[in-house]
Design a protein around this motif. Sequence first.
Motif, PDB file in Angstrom:
ATOM      1  N   ASN A  50       0.822  -1.205   0.000  1.00  0.00           N
ATOM      2  CA  ASN A  50       0.000   0.000   0.000  1.00  0.00           C
ATOM      3  C   ASN A  50       0.859   1.259   0.000  1.00  0.00           C
ATOM      4  O   ASN A  50       0.395   2.320  -0.373  1.00  0.00           O
ATOM      5  CB  ASN A  50      -0.955   0.008   1.196  1.00  0.00           C
ATOM      6  N   ALA A  51       2.125   1.175   0.419  1.00  0.00           N
ATOM      7  CA  ALA A  51       2.997   2.340   0.439  1.00  0.00           C
ATOM      8  C   ALA A  51       3.866   2.423  -0.804  1.00  0.00           C
ATOM      9  O   ALA A  51       4.716   3.290  -0.904  1.00  0.00           O
ATOM     10  CB  ALA A  51       3.883   2.303   1.677  1.00  0.00           C
ATOM     11  N   LYS A  52       3.657   1.500  -1.734  1.00  0.00           N
ATOM     12  CA  LYS A  52       4.515   1.445  -2.910  1.00  0.00           C
ATOM     13  C   LYS A  52       4.445   2.738  -3.713  1.00  0.00           C
ATOM     14  O   LYS A  52       5.443   3.217  -4.225  1.00  0.00           O
ATOM     15  CB  LYS A  52       4.134   0.243  -3.763  1.00  0.00           C
ATOM     16  N   TYR A  53       3.280   3.287  -3.825  1.00  0.00           N
ATOM     17  CA  TYR A  53       3.104   4.508  -4.608  1.00  0.00           C
ATOM     18  C   TYR A  53       2.889   5.706  -3.700  1.00  0.00           C
ATOM     19  O   TYR A  53       2.391   6.725  -4.126  1.00  0.00           O
ATOM     20  CB  TYR A  53       1.933   4.338  -5.571  1.00  0.00           C
ATOM     21  N   ASN A  54       3.292   5.574  -2.491  1.00  0.00           N
ATOM     22  CA  ASN A  54       3.148   6.659  -1.546  1.00  0.00           C
ATOM     23  C   ASN A  54       4.054   7.811  -1.970  1.00  0.00           C
ATOM     24  O   ASN A  54       5.159   7.607  -2.478  1.00  0.00           O
ATOM     25  CB  ASN A  54       3.523   6.161  -0.156  1.00  0.00           C
ATOM     26  N   GLU A  55       3.607   9.027  -1.748  1.00  0.00           N
ATOM     27  CA  GLU A  55       4.357  10.204  -2.178  1.00  0.00           C
ATOM     28  C   GLU A  55       5.704  10.314  -1.477  1.00  0.00           C
ATOM     29  O   GLU A  55       6.706  10.652  -2.084  1.00  0.00           O
ATOM     30  CB  GLU A  55       3.517  11.457  -1.896  1.00  0.00           C
ATOM     31  N   SER A  56       5.741   9.982  -0.201  1.00  0.00           N
ATOM     32  CA  SER A  56       7.002  10.089   0.527  1.00  0.00           C
ATOM     33  C   SER A  56       8.011   9.057   0.035  1.00  0.00           C
ATOM     34  O   SER A  56       9.204   9.333  -0.055  1.00  0.00           O
ATOM     35  CB  SER A  56       6.767   9.916   2.028  1.00  0.00           C
ATOM     36  N   TYR A  57       7.521   7.879  -0.296  1.00  0.00           N
ATOM     37  CA  TYR A  57       8.410   6.848  -0.823  1.00  0.00           C
ATOM     38  C   TYR A  57       8.986   7.273  -2.166  1.00  0.00           C
ATOM     39  O   TYR A  57      10.185   7.141  -2.424  1.00  0.00           O
ATOM     40  CB  TYR A  57       7.651   5.525  -0.941  1.00  0.00           C
ATOM     41  N   LEU A  58       8.129   7.825  -3.028  1.00  0.00           N
ATOM     42  CA  LEU A  58       8.604   8.283  -4.339  1.00  0.00           C
ATOM     43  C   LEU A  58       9.579   9.449  -4.198  1.00  0.00           C
ATOM     44  O   LEU A  58      10.572   9.530  -4.926  1.00  0.00           O
ATOM     45  CB  LEU A  58       7.414   8.673  -5.216  1.00  0.00           C
ATOM     46  N   SER A  59       9.330  10.359  -3.262  1.00  0.00           N
ATOM     47  CA  SER A  59      10.253  11.482  -3.089  1.00  0.00           C
ATOM     48  C   SER A  59      11.597  11.009  -2.518  1.00  0.00           C
ATOM     49  O   SER A  59      12.649  11.538  -2.870  1.00  0.00           O
ATOM     50  CB  SER A  59       9.640  12.547  -2.194  1.00  0.00           C
ATOM     51  N   SER A  60      11.565   9.993  -1.643  1.00  0.00           N
ATOM     52  CA  SER A  60      12.833   9.470  -1.130  1.00  0.00           C
ATOM     53  C   SER A  60      13.617   8.782  -2.243  1.00  0.00           C
ATOM     54  O   SER A  60      14.844   8.904  -2.309  1.00  0.00           O
ATOM     55  CB  SER A  60      12.599   8.510   0.027  1.00  0.00           C
ATOM     56  N   LEU A  61      12.926   8.080  -3.108  1.00  0.00           N
ATOM     57  CA  LEU A  61      13.611   7.463  -4.249  1.00  0.00           C
ATOM     58  C   LEU A  61      14.201   8.528  -5.159  1.00  0.00           C
ATOM     59  O   LEU A  61      15.325   8.385  -5.655  1.00  0.00           O
ATOM     60  CB  LEU A  61      12.640   6.584  -5.040  1.00  0.00           C
ATOM     61  N   GLU A  62      13.475   9.599  -5.376  1.00  0.00           N
ATOM     62  CA  GLU A  62      13.976  10.655  -6.240  1.00  0.00           C
ATOM     63  C   GLU A  62      15.178  11.357  -5.609  1.00  0.00           C
ATOM     64  O   GLU A  62      16.138  11.694  -6.303  1.00  0.00           O
ATOM     65  CB  GLU A  62      12.867  11.665  -6.523  1.00  0.00           C
ATOM     66  N   SER A  63      15.142  11.560  -4.296  1.00  0.00           N
ATOM     67  CA  SER A  63      16.287  12.193  -3.640  1.00  0.00           C
ATOM     68  C   SER A  63      17.509  11.280  -3.693  1.00  0.00           C
ATOM     69  O   SER A  63      18.632  11.744  -3.889  1.00  0.00           O
ATOM     70  CB  SER A  63      15.953  12.555  -2.194  1.00  0.00           C
ATOM     71  N   GLN A  64      17.305   9.971  -3.549  1.00  0.00           N
ATOM     72  CA  GLN A  64      18.420   9.034  -3.690  1.00  0.00           C
ATOM     73  C   GLN A  64      18.978   9.080  -5.106  1.00  0.00           C
ATOM     74  O   GLN A  64      20.190   9.059  -5.315  1.00  0.00           O
ATOM     75  CB  GLN A  64      17.971   7.614  -3.365  1.00  0.00           C
ATOM     76  N   ASN A  65      18.076   9.164  -6.078  1.00  0.00           N
ATOM     77  CA  ASN A  65      18.499   9.245  -7.478  1.00  0.00           C
ATOM     78  C   ASN A  65      19.298  10.525  -7.715  1.00  0.00           C
ATOM     79  O   ASN A  65      20.331  10.505  -8.397  1.00  0.00           O
ATOM     80  CB  ASN A  65      17.273   9.194  -8.386  1.00  0.00           C
ATOM     81  N   ASN A  66      18.834  11.642  -7.140  1.00  0.00           N
ATOM     82  CA  ASN A  66      19.561  12.906  -7.295  1.00  0.00           C
ATOM     83  C   ASN A  66      20.933  12.832  -6.635  1.00  0.00           C
ATOM     84  O   ASN A  66      21.915  13.356  -7.177  1.00  0.00           O
ATOM     85  CB  ASN A  66      18.751  14.061  -6.707  1.00  0.00           C
ATOM     86  N   ASP A  67      21.021  12.210  -5.479  1.00  0.00           N
ATOM     87  CA  ASP A  67      22.316  12.054  -4.819  1.00  0.00           C
ATOM     88  C   ASP A  67      23.267  11.229  -5.672  1.00  0.00           C
ATOM     89  O   ASP A  67      24.443  11.566  -5.820  1.00  0.00           O
ATOM     90  CB  ASP A  67      22.152  11.394  -3.447  1.00  0.00           C
TER      91      ASP A  67
END
Length: 149
Positions: A50-67
């Motif tokens: 249920n948290a797979k498409y959660n906004e916070s999860y997606l933003s954390s993935l994007e921040s990891q990608n940016n790093d």
Amino acid sequence: MSGSRYSNGGGAHQRDLRTQLFAPPPQRGHSQTPPSRTASPYDKAPPPPNAKYNESYLSSLESQNNDELDSMSSKVRLLKDLGVKMGGEINKSMKLNDEITNSMEKGKVTLKKTWGKMIIMSERAGITWRMWLTVFAMVGLWFFWVWLF
């Protein structure tokens, strides 16, 4: 022969016992949980469905990608700088090599002219070039002897 494991009497029973060894365990109740296994401490637990498409999860993935993108771009920048510096050093060494080659060629020409002039001088003086070479060798040995003692 009736006790043989290949006989018709007990073969099916033994086959059933062997297949039971490799069969999956029987399900108890209606729970569909898989058998627990020892997980590696390095494995990340997958996010709950249920948290797979959660906004916070997606933003954390994007921040990891940016790093990761920032670290990769800094590494590429360092490699580029290293390549530019290597190119400059290669150009300097090629220029130095050309200068050394030119000075060696000039020295070769000067020695050749001097040798030719020395041979002409020795022919005019009536002394062969071998005698001049002997005189220079004697003087060189005398300087070497003085230098040693």
